[in-house]
Scaffold this active site. Structure first.
Site, PDB file in Angstrom:
ATOM      1  N   ASP A   1     142.503  -8.729 -66.809  1.00  0.00           N
ATOM      2  CA  ASP A   1     141.354  -8.519 -67.688  1.00  0.00           C
ATOM      3  C   ASP A   1     141.346  -7.060 -68.125  1.00  0.00           C
ATOM      4  O   ASP A   1     141.580  -6.160 -67.312  1.00  0.00           O
ATOM      5  CB  ASP A   1     140.043  -8.863 -66.989  1.00  0.00           C
ATOM      6  CG  ASP A   1     138.883  -8.877 -67.975  1.00  0.00           C
ATOM      7  OD1 ASP A   1     138.661  -9.930 -68.604  1.00  0.00           O
ATOM      8  OD2 ASP A   1     138.220  -7.830 -68.137  1.00  0.00           O
TER       9      ASP A   1
ATOM     10  N   GLU B   1     139.256  -3.996 -70.515  1.00  0.00           N
ATOM     11  CA  GLU B   1     138.111  -3.534 -71.293  1.00  0.00           C
ATOM     12  C   GLU B   1     138.650  -2.496 -72.269  1.00  0.00           C
ATOM     13  O   GLU B   1     139.494  -1.666 -71.899  1.00  0.00           O
ATOM     14  CB  GLU B   1     137.024  -2.946 -70.392  1.00  0.00           C
ATOM     15  CG  GLU B   1     136.482  -3.917 -69.350  1.00  0.00           C
ATOM     16  CD  GLU B   1     135.853  -5.163 -69.944  1.00  0.00           C
ATOM     17  OE1 GLU B   1     135.389  -5.106 -71.107  1.00  0.00           O
ATOM     18  OE2 GLU B   1     135.828  -6.201 -69.255  1.00  0.00           O
TER      19      GLU B   1
ATOM     20  N   HIS C   1     131.577  -7.927 -67.821  1.00  0.00           N
ATOM     21  CA  HIS C   1     132.189  -6.916 -68.685  1.00  0.00           C
ATOM     22  C   HIS C   1     132.711  -5.722 -67.891  1.00  0.00           C
ATOM     23  O   HIS C   1     132.958  -4.659 -68.451  1.00  0.00           O
ATOM     24  CB  HIS C   1     131.234  -6.457 -69.793  1.00  0.00           C
ATOM     25  CG  HIS C   1     130.817  -7.569 -70.710  1.00  0.00           C
ATOM     26  ND1 HIS C   1     131.717  -8.259 -71.497  1.00  0.00           N
ATOM     27  CD2 HIS C   1     129.609  -8.125 -70.936  1.00  0.00           C
ATOM     28  CE1 HIS C   1     131.062  -9.190 -72.182  1.00  0.00           C
ATOM     29  NE2 HIS C   1     129.795  -9.138 -71.857  1.00  0.00           N
TER      30      HIS C   1
ATOM     31  N   ASP D   1     135.296  -9.547 -64.080  1.00  0.00           N
ATOM     32  CA  ASP D   1     135.762 -10.635 -64.945  1.00  0.00           C
ATOM     33  C   ASP D   1     137.097 -11.188 -64.464  1.00  0.00           C
ATOM     34  O   ASP D   1     137.338 -12.401 -64.526  1.00  0.00           O
ATOM     35  CB  ASP D   1     135.871 -10.156 -66.389  1.00  0.00           C
ATOM     36  CG  ASP D   1     134.506  -9.935 -67.035  1.00  0.00           C
ATOM     37  OD1 ASP D   1     133.481 -10.179 -66.369  1.00  0.00           O
ATOM     38  OD2 ASP D   1     134.468  -9.503 -68.200  1.00  0.00           O
TER      39      ASP D   1
END
Length: 211
Positions: free
Chosen positions: A27, A29, A185, A190
């Protein structure tokens, strides 16, 4: 002493379960949606492991914040969503190439453990994560990327098949797992939820071996 026969496992080893690929949840960001222009800001990965009965479970999470690469952009709206504070004194971000090495090292170790040839990215909207990962690999001229360049396991598709849900929060809850919206988030949170979702679905639908 009597010879005791050892019953062989009835499940394929990890090296054969996914055609030599090791599933690894990733994951990211980011500073926006365009992997060619927006910065990679945080990344987490979780190799999927297998117990003695053949059931899959999430391995140990590895994560790091990332210093925005030179020439990449950050949309301020993305920071509102992720809550990332770029100049936070405890962010401890790494330069992009060092971040990749930090993430890839345990992936390669787990591949070796299970005798897998490559890693395959597992993600929720997996190509988003893969595209940002590949963009970082290209920018840094990284030579030892363990991941397949385009194949993925997408939990959007799997959850849609299994539960009729495509949003991560709803899919996780439909699978009977906990979800805390306040922690969402974050790459680590996540990734952890995606890993548990992938394992739950995969363990629920047993492998069908063609005879």
């Amino acid at each position: 002493m009597m010879n005791q026969s050892i019953t062989p496992p009835t499940h394929p080893p990890m090296s054969q379960r996914f055609r030599g690929y090791l599933p690894v949840v990733v994951d990211v960001e980011t500073g926006g949606f365009n992997w060619n222009h927006h910065a990679l800001l945080e990344i987490a990965c979780i190799p999927i492991e297998m117990d003695d009965t053949g059931r899959l479970y999430p391995g140990e999470v590895t994560s790091t914040h990332v210093i925005p690469a030179p020439g990449t952009d950050i949309d301020p709206k993305s920071l509102e969503v992720t809550g990332i504070i770029l100049d936070h004194p405890f962010r401890f971000a790494k330069e992009e190439k060092l971040a990749l090495e930090h993430i890839f090292t345990p992936v390669r170790a787990t591949m070796k453990k299970y005798k897998c040839q490559r890693a395959i990215l597992v993600g929720h909207n997996a190509h988003f994560d893969l595209n940002f990962l590949n963009a970082a690999v290209t920018r840094t001229a990284y030579k030892r990327n363990p991941f397949h360049q385009f194949s993925v396991f997408d939990t959007v598709t799997l959850a849609g098949m299994a539960y009729g849900q495509t949003v991560l929060a709803r899919a996780v809850q439909a699978a009977g797992l906990d979800w805390n919206a306040a922690d969402a988030h974050s790459a680590v949170y996540d990734a952890e939820k995606t890993a548990h979702l992938f394992c739950t679905i995969t363990n629920t639908w047993p492998l069908v071996v063609a005879g």
